[in-house]
Every structure is written in C-alpha cells, then in structure tokens.
Design a protein around this motif. Structure first.
Motif, mmCIF file in Angstrom:
data_model
loop_
_atom_site.group_PDB
_atom_site.id
_atom_site.type_symbol
_atom_site.label_atom_id
_atom_site.label_comp_id
_atom_site.label_asym_id
_atom_site.label_seq_id
_atom_site.Cartn_x
_atom_site.Cartn_y
_atom_site.Cartn_z
ATOM 1 N N HIS A 7 0.843 -1.012 -0.046
ATOM 2 C CA HIS A 7 0.097 -0.005 -0.018
ATOM 3 C C HIS A 7 0.959 1.319 0.033
ATOM 4 O O HIS A 7 1.800 1.347 0.871
ATOM 5 N N HIS A 60 -3.800 7.424 -1.874
ATOM 6 C CA HIS A 60 -3.801 5.800 -1.333
ATOM 7 C C HIS A 60 -3.726 4.949 -2.738
ATOM 8 O O HIS A 60 -4.988 4.871 -3.284
ATOM 9 N N HIS A 83 -2.069 1.586 -4.982
ATOM 10 C CA HIS A 83 -1.235 0.253 -5.113
ATOM 11 C C HIS A 83 -0.315 -0.147 -6.211
ATOM 12 O O HIS A 83 -0.966 -0.632 -7.326
ATOM 13 N N LEU A 139 -10.914 -3.050 0.127
ATOM 14 C CA LEU A 139 -9.683 -3.733 0.652
ATOM 15 C C LEU A 139 -9.822 -4.805 1.604
ATOM 16 O O LEU A 139 -9.366 -4.912 2.577
ATOM 17 N N HIS A 186 -11.157 1.667 5.415
ATOM 18 C CA HIS A 186 -9.583 1.653 5.710
ATOM 19 C C HIS A 186 -9.193 3.235 6.111
ATOM 20 O O HIS A 186 -9.655 4.101 5.840
#
Ligand SMILES: [Cu+2]
Length: 288
Positions: free
Chosen positions: A105, A118, A120, A223, A228
């Motif tokens: 992450h 955020h 990936h 996720l 999150h």
C-alpha cells in the motif's frame, strides 16, 4: 515538545541525513534509502504486543529505494515510480504477504497534509513495485510504503521527495471543531473513545445519507474490510496503523482500533466504498 522528544527527533534527523548523503549524490530524486524502525516497533507494541525479536529484526533489515522516471518530478505530469525493496544484504526481498488484499500500500501526502493519495503499485517480481502517478502541485511530499515481507512483520518505509512546479496554497493544520464531514452525498461522523496518547482508542464512524440522515447500511467491502483508515502526525513523522474491529460490517457504523503514541495534532483519512465508489474523509484530531 519536551527535551527528550527533541533529542530523539534530532537523532532521527541525523540518521536520515546521513542516509541521504550516501546514496543521493546526483539529484534529490535519485532515490535513497530510509527505514522506519520506530514506527514499526510502535505499531507492534500497541497492536499485537507479542511479536518476537527475530521478526522485528527481519523488518528492520528491509530497505526501500524510491526512484522516479524521469528523475525530475514535475507537478501534474505522469511519472513512473519504482519502489525496490531489498534486504540489508542488498538482495531483493522476493515474497510479500497479502495484506488488505494488496502486497503493498502506498500513501502519498504533501507537506501540509492537504493532499492524500492511497494507491497500489504493481508487483513486478524481485522486490520491485511500480506505478504511474502524478502530483497536483510543486512542493514537498512524503511517500509511505506499507507491506509485509513473507516471514517478516508489518513494515512501513518512507521517503520525502520534492516536486517541481508552482506550489499550492499552504494551510496550517488545525484540529476540527466538529468531527462531522459531508462528502459525496454522505455525512460521516467520527467519535473517539479517548483522545489521550498511549491508550487503546476506538474510532467509531457513523455514515449517513447527507439529505435523509438515514444510516447507510450497504457499504461495500474496501480492501477486504468495512473501510480503511490511515493516521499521520501533523509533521508526517509518525505513520500509525489502524485495524478494523468488525471487518464484516456494512454500516452505518464502522469501528477501528488504534493508539496515538504522543500528544499532538494528527490527521486521519477514512475510506469507505459505497455504490462502487471509494469515498475519502479527512479528520484532524487533537490528542492531549
Ligand atoms: Cu492500500
């Protein structure tokens, strides 16, 4: 800030400076190694309590090299970021555990924490993660890579970078007077079980429809969990891990457990998914 803290931060800064000096000869964006033993140790002390030394050592021995192509990063231009995870022996770390559905992450913030991203990066093998990304304005940013080497422990490695271009508006970080925010047609209210440092804290989010005030009870997993949450200290030195308490909740309530290491201002970003759209809600809290 007390003297002990200042001393500690000075030592930390010295360590970072010397790391920069070694591997950062050509350009400030050529990439250099940093590690974050302290944050990791903290997280395990607070969240799990039972990690043994050998696991900590494995994570302490991991390094991340952040590089960009082209090497000069310019505001609003796509850049290819590579994060190379190596052991202290310089050899790539090859295997990572899936954590919240991802191998790594990446959290990106700017200096005043007004920007949060955020994302990936994709795993290419041999410890190498890549992603194409961009930055909205010039200025200082900090990147946090969060991952778990197989047979190691949860690790967060960070890097400060500079982006060329006109800088955005500067905003001082101040605690929110009211912990209720409206975004994407939803009203999100946050309650903290405690605002004292070094205590277990439950973060309770209530998600309502902004118009009808009815609780949203069909949140989608994001996720692999109800949501999150990322927390950073105002100076972005502390990256604080947060764990969902009831992962399977679909709302209107979402609860998370965490602990704030010191008193001070912290910014947190909660992310939820509803109607196939991820919503991100920031809050600023004063821990004292
Ligand atoms: Cu993530």
């Amino acid at each position: 800030m007390n003297k002990k803290m200042i001393l500690f931060l000075s030592v930390l800064a010295l360590g970072l400076l010397s790391a920069c000096g070694n591997a950062n000869n050509n350009t400030h964006l050529s990439g250099h190694e940093t590690d974050n033993k302290q944050g990791d140790a903290q997280q395990h002390a607070s969240s799990q309590g039972g990690h043994n030394m050998s696991q900590s050592m494995v994570s302490d021995n991991v390094k991340a090299l952040f590089t960009f192509a082209p090497t000069t990063v310019k505001a609003n231009e796509q850049t290819e970021l590579t994060i190379q995870i190596n052991g202290k022996d310089g050899k790539p770390v090859n295997e990572f555990n899936l954590n919240h559905e991802k191998l790594l992450h990446l959290i990106v913030v700017n200096h005043d924490l007004s920007f949060f991203n955020h994302i990936h990066p994709e795993y290419k093998g041999s410890g190498k993660f890549t992603i194409s990304t961009s930055f909205p304005a010039g200025g200082d940013y900090k990147l946090f890579a969060d991952f778990i080497p197989t047979n190691g422990s949860s690790t967060t490695l960070s890097e400060r970078i500079q982006v060329e271009g006109k800088s955005g508006d500067h905003a001082a970080i101040a605690a929110d007077a009211k912990l209720v925010k409206e975004t994407d047609g939803k009203e999100i209210e946050l309650a903290l079980s405690s605002t004292k440092p070094k205590e277990e804290v439950t973060l309770t989010f209530n998600i309502r429809d902004a118009l009808t005030k009815k609780g949203v009870n069909n949140l989608q997993p994001y996720l692999g969990a109800v949501g999150h949450v990322v927390i950073l200290s105002a100076d972005a030195e502390q990256y604080i891990h947060v764990h969902p308490i009831d992962e399977k909740s679909t709302g209107p309530q979402a609860q998370f457990a965490t602990s704030f290491p010191n008193s001070g201002i912290y910014k947190l970003w909660a992310q939820f998914q509803h109607n196939n759209k991820v919503i991100t809600v920031p809050f600023v809290v004063d821990i004292k």
